[in-house]
Design an enzyme around this catalytic site. Structure first.
Site, PDB file in Angstrom:
ATOM      1  CB  CYS A 133     108.568  40.045  84.022  1.00 47.12           C
ATOM      2  SG  CYS A 133     108.335  39.358  82.373  1.00 47.12           S
ATOM      3  CB  CYS A 136     107.736  42.129  81.057  1.00 45.06           C
ATOM      4  SG  CYS A 136     106.980  40.551  81.449  1.00 45.06           S
ATOM      5  CG  ASP A 137     109.277  45.217  83.047  1.00 47.79           C
ATOM      6  OD1 ASP A 137     108.473  45.541  82.155  1.00 47.79           O
ATOM      7  OD2 ASP A 137     108.927  44.909  84.204  1.00 47.79           O
TER       8      ASP A 137
HETATM    9  P1  FAD Z   1      96.693  36.189  85.543  1.00 52.06           P
HETATM   10  O1  FAD Z   1      96.981  37.395  84.754  1.00 52.06           O
HETATM   11  O2  FAD Z   1      97.439  35.952  86.807  1.00 52.06           O
HETATM   12  O3  FAD Z   1      95.121  36.192  85.849  1.00 52.06           O
HETATM   13  C1  FAD Z   1      94.545  35.264  86.730  1.00 52.06           C
HETATM   14  C2  FAD Z   1      93.244  35.838  87.262  1.00 52.06           C
HETATM   15  O4  FAD Z   1      92.606  34.832  88.041  1.00 52.06           O
HETATM   16  C3  FAD Z   1      93.452  37.054  88.186  1.00 52.06           C
HETATM   17  O5  FAD Z   1      92.691  38.135  87.699  1.00 52.06           O
HETATM   18  C4  FAD Z   1      92.949  36.563  89.547  1.00 52.06           C
HETATM   19  O6  FAD Z   1      92.268  37.566  90.273  1.00 52.06           O
HETATM   20  C5  FAD Z   1      91.990  35.439  89.168  1.00 52.06           C
HETATM   21  N1  FAD Z   1      91.859  34.408  90.194  1.00 52.06           N
HETATM   22  C6  FAD Z   1      92.881  33.764  90.837  1.00 52.06           C
HETATM   23  N2  FAD Z   1      92.378  32.850  91.698  1.00 52.06           N
HETATM   24  C7  FAD Z   1      91.010  32.945  91.597  1.00 52.06           C
HETATM   25  C8  FAD Z   1      89.938  32.266  92.247  1.00 52.06           C
HETATM   26  N3  FAD Z   1      90.170  31.320  93.158  1.00 52.06           N
HETATM   27  N4  FAD Z   1      88.664  32.605  91.910  1.00 52.06           N
HETATM   28  C9  FAD Z   1      88.432  33.585  90.988  1.00 52.06           C
HETATM   29  N5  FAD Z   1      89.409  34.256  90.344  1.00 52.06           N
HETATM   30  C10 FAD Z   1      90.682  33.933  90.639  1.00 52.06           C
HETATM   31  N6  FAD Z   1     103.617  39.874  80.232  1.00 52.06           N
HETATM   32  C11 FAD Z   1     103.866  40.368  78.995  1.00 52.06           C
HETATM   33  O7  FAD Z   1     103.590  39.708  78.004  1.00 52.06           O
HETATM   34  N7  FAD Z   1     104.411  41.614  78.836  1.00 52.06           N
HETATM   35  C12 FAD Z   1     104.690  42.435  79.871  1.00 52.06           C
HETATM   36  O8  FAD Z   1     105.197  43.559  79.695  1.00 52.06           O
HETATM   37  C13 FAD Z   1     104.418  41.950  81.189  1.00 52.06           C
HETATM   38  N8  FAD Z   1     104.670  42.715  82.271  1.00 52.06           N
HETATM   39  C14 FAD Z   1     104.329  42.270  83.504  1.00 52.06           C
HETATM   40  C15 FAD Z   1     104.501  43.126  84.578  1.00 52.06           C
HETATM   41  C16 FAD Z   1     104.119  42.725  85.850  1.00 52.06           C
HETATM   42  C17 FAD Z   1     104.293  43.687  87.008  1.00 52.06           C
HETATM   43  C18 FAD Z   1     103.594  41.404  86.058  1.00 52.06           C
HETATM   44  C19 FAD Z   1     103.183  40.945  87.442  1.00 52.06           C
HETATM   45  C20 FAD Z   1     103.430  40.538  84.969  1.00 52.06           C
HETATM   46  C21 FAD Z   1     103.793  40.954  83.697  1.00 52.06           C
HETATM   47  N9  FAD Z   1     103.631  40.130  82.577  1.00 52.06           N
HETATM   48  C22 FAD Z   1     103.872  40.624  81.331  1.00 52.06           C
HETATM   49  C23 FAD Z   1     103.166  38.734  82.725  1.00 52.06           C
HETATM   50  C24 FAD Z   1     101.649  38.619  82.433  1.00 52.06           C
HETATM   51  O9  FAD Z   1     100.961  39.559  83.225  1.00 52.06           O
HETATM   52  C25 FAD Z   1     101.170  37.208  82.738  1.00 52.06           C
HETATM   53  O10 FAD Z   1     101.913  36.261  82.003  1.00 52.06           O
HETATM   54  C26 FAD Z   1      99.697  37.051  82.369  1.00 52.06           C
HETATM   55  O11 FAD Z   1      98.910  38.008  83.032  1.00 52.06           O
HETATM   56  C27 FAD Z   1      99.186  35.667  82.746  1.00 52.06           C
HETATM   57  O12 FAD Z   1      97.829  35.616  82.439  1.00 52.06           O
HETATM   58  P2  FAD Z   1      96.858  34.545  83.130  1.00 52.06           P
HETATM   59  O13 FAD Z   1      95.507  34.835  82.566  1.00 52.06           O
HETATM   60  O14 FAD Z   1      97.408  33.192  83.011  1.00 52.06           O
HETATM   61  O15 FAD Z   1      96.892  34.868  84.704  1.00 52.06           O
END
Ligand code: FAD
Ligand code: NAP
Length: 312
Positions: A133, A136-137
């Site tokens: 990302c 992010c980084d």
């Molecule tokens: P997710 O965070 O992906 O959460 C989805 C959840 O759904 C997960 O906990 C998963 O276990 C659950 N799930 C999936 N399928 C199922 C199922 N079938 N049944 C039950 N549960 C399920 N963003 C920033 O703003 N700043 C940063 O510095 C940053 N750094 C990052 C660093 C890394 C290493 C990564 C990987 C991402 C980073 N991001 C950052 C991006 C950010 O993490 C994502 O944009 C954000 O987490 C998305 O949120 P979400 O709730 O849509 O999905």
């Protein structure tokens, strides 16, 4: 019957839970297969959430989110959802263990994950110089040399973004031809800080206790080797969207999904199925940032409250 089922406990799911319970819905359950927090809990540093000036690990950053939601009545069940079905006016949530639950409305916030290349050193230095990302980084590599792996729109666009921050960006791609759109590629080629290395593959991501220090590369045409010194590498080779819960027994999705596997939603996070919302990284055109996912979750919850009110 639940008022609202939230699937996924990342920033989108947790924010949806906060707004739904605080907005008056009584019977709201968030189904999260693991610990709540989502992808960001794997990040060692999080510093771009507005209003939070302290740099925290993703795990520490997300901890208070669940406490806050649970205070307003959100329930969490650690269950993996297999699929969501529409039965008449209601939804049926089917779990991997075979059990089932009914809900009046559903918010799907299952996120996704960036693809990994499998290159030697990638896992060792993930979060310590290897990132997926740039938004992010990228700032951590201000005025330093970095590399980008990939040849799609994401890799090329993010190279342009990184060139504004870093002293040099080496764009490594396994073919001479790029998937990225010609106009984006042209912009990258006109950026003096971006060097193109094609057709090249990475043999190893090297580093020490301080993190990534360089790459061992191979020219995929003539087999010659090359080493470069860099402080960070961005692996931008595609993204897996967790959309399996939409898939029905006959293989068709419950709601409209685009060619990238993302849920198609409007500005209220409504899918084309009334009462079914999608929020966060799994929806079309997501910015893939915590702040954006959280905003999506809040928007979806407000929509769900309105939907339930009108369908009493
Ligand atoms: P997710 O965070 O992906 O959460 C989805 C959840 O759904 C997960 O906990 C998963 O276990 C659950 N799930 C999936 N399928 C199922 C199922 N079938 N049944 C039950 N549960 C399920 N963003 C920033 O703003 N700043 C940063 O510095 C940053 N750094 C990052 C660093 C890394 C290493 C990564 C990987 C991402 C980073 N991001 C950052 C991006 C950010 O993490 C994502 O944009 C954000 O987490 C998305 O949120 P979400 O709730 O849509 O999905
Ligand atoms: P993508 O188009 O699938 O491109 C992935 C790139 O990574 C390809 O160049 C691929 O190489 C390379 N790759 C895949 N696996 C690899 C591996 N193991 N090792 C080395 N290289 C590897 O992914 P994306 O760039 O994330 O884009 C996804 C979709 O979103 C695309 O349709 C894209 O057009 C779209 N998108 C659009 C915009 C925009 O319109 N502004 C912005 C971003 C993304 P090969 O080419 O050799 O297969």
């Amino acid at each position: 019957m639940l008022d609202l089922a939230i699937i996924g406990g990342g920033p989108a799911g947790l924010s949806a839970g906060l707004y739904a319970t605080r907005g008056g819905l009584k019977n709201v359950v968030m189904f999260e297969k693991g610990m709540p927090g989502g992808q960001i809990t794997s990040s060692s540093e999080m510093e771009n959430y507005p209003g939070v000036s302290e740099v925290k690990s993703g795990f520490d950053f997300m901890m208070p989110w669940q406490e806050q939601c649970f205070r307003f009545g959100l329930k969490h069940e650690m269950k993996e959802v297999l699929r969501v079905k529409k039965i008449g006016e209601h939804f049926s949530i089917i779990f991997s263990d075979g059990s089932e639950e009914q809900a009046k409305a559903v918010i799907v916030a299952t996120g996704g994950s960036p693809k990994r290349s499998g290159v030697k050193g990638e896992d060792t230095f993930w979060g310590k110089g290897v990132s997926s990302c740039a938004t992010c980084d990228g700032f951590f590599y201000k005025d330093k040399e970095v590399a980008v792996l990939g040849g799609g729109d994401t890799a090329v666009e993010e190279s342009i973004y990184l060139a504004k921050i870093c002293s040099k960006v080496t764009l490594i791609h396994r073919r001479d031809a790029f998937r990225a759109s010609p106009i984006t590629l042209e912009r990258a080629k006109n950026e003096p800080k971006i060097e193109f290395l094609t057709p090249y593959g990475i043999d190893e991501i090297c580093g020490d206790d301080s993190g990534v220090t360089g790459l061992k590369l191979k020219n995929l045409q003539d087999g010659s080797a090359k080493e470069i010194n860099i402080a960070g590498i961005f692996v931008l080779i595609g993204y897996n969207v967790n959309n399996s819960v939409f898939m029905q027994e006959d293989g068709t999705p419950l709601c409209e999904i685009n060619e990238y596997g993302q849920a198609v939603v409007n500005l209220k996070m409504e899918t084309n199925i009334p009462g079914l919302f999608a929020a966060g990284d799994l929806r079309k055109d997501a910015s893939k940032q915590v702040v954006c996912a959280a905003a999506d979750g809040a928007t979806a919850a407000l929509g769900a409250i309105e939907y339930i009110e009108h369908h009493k």
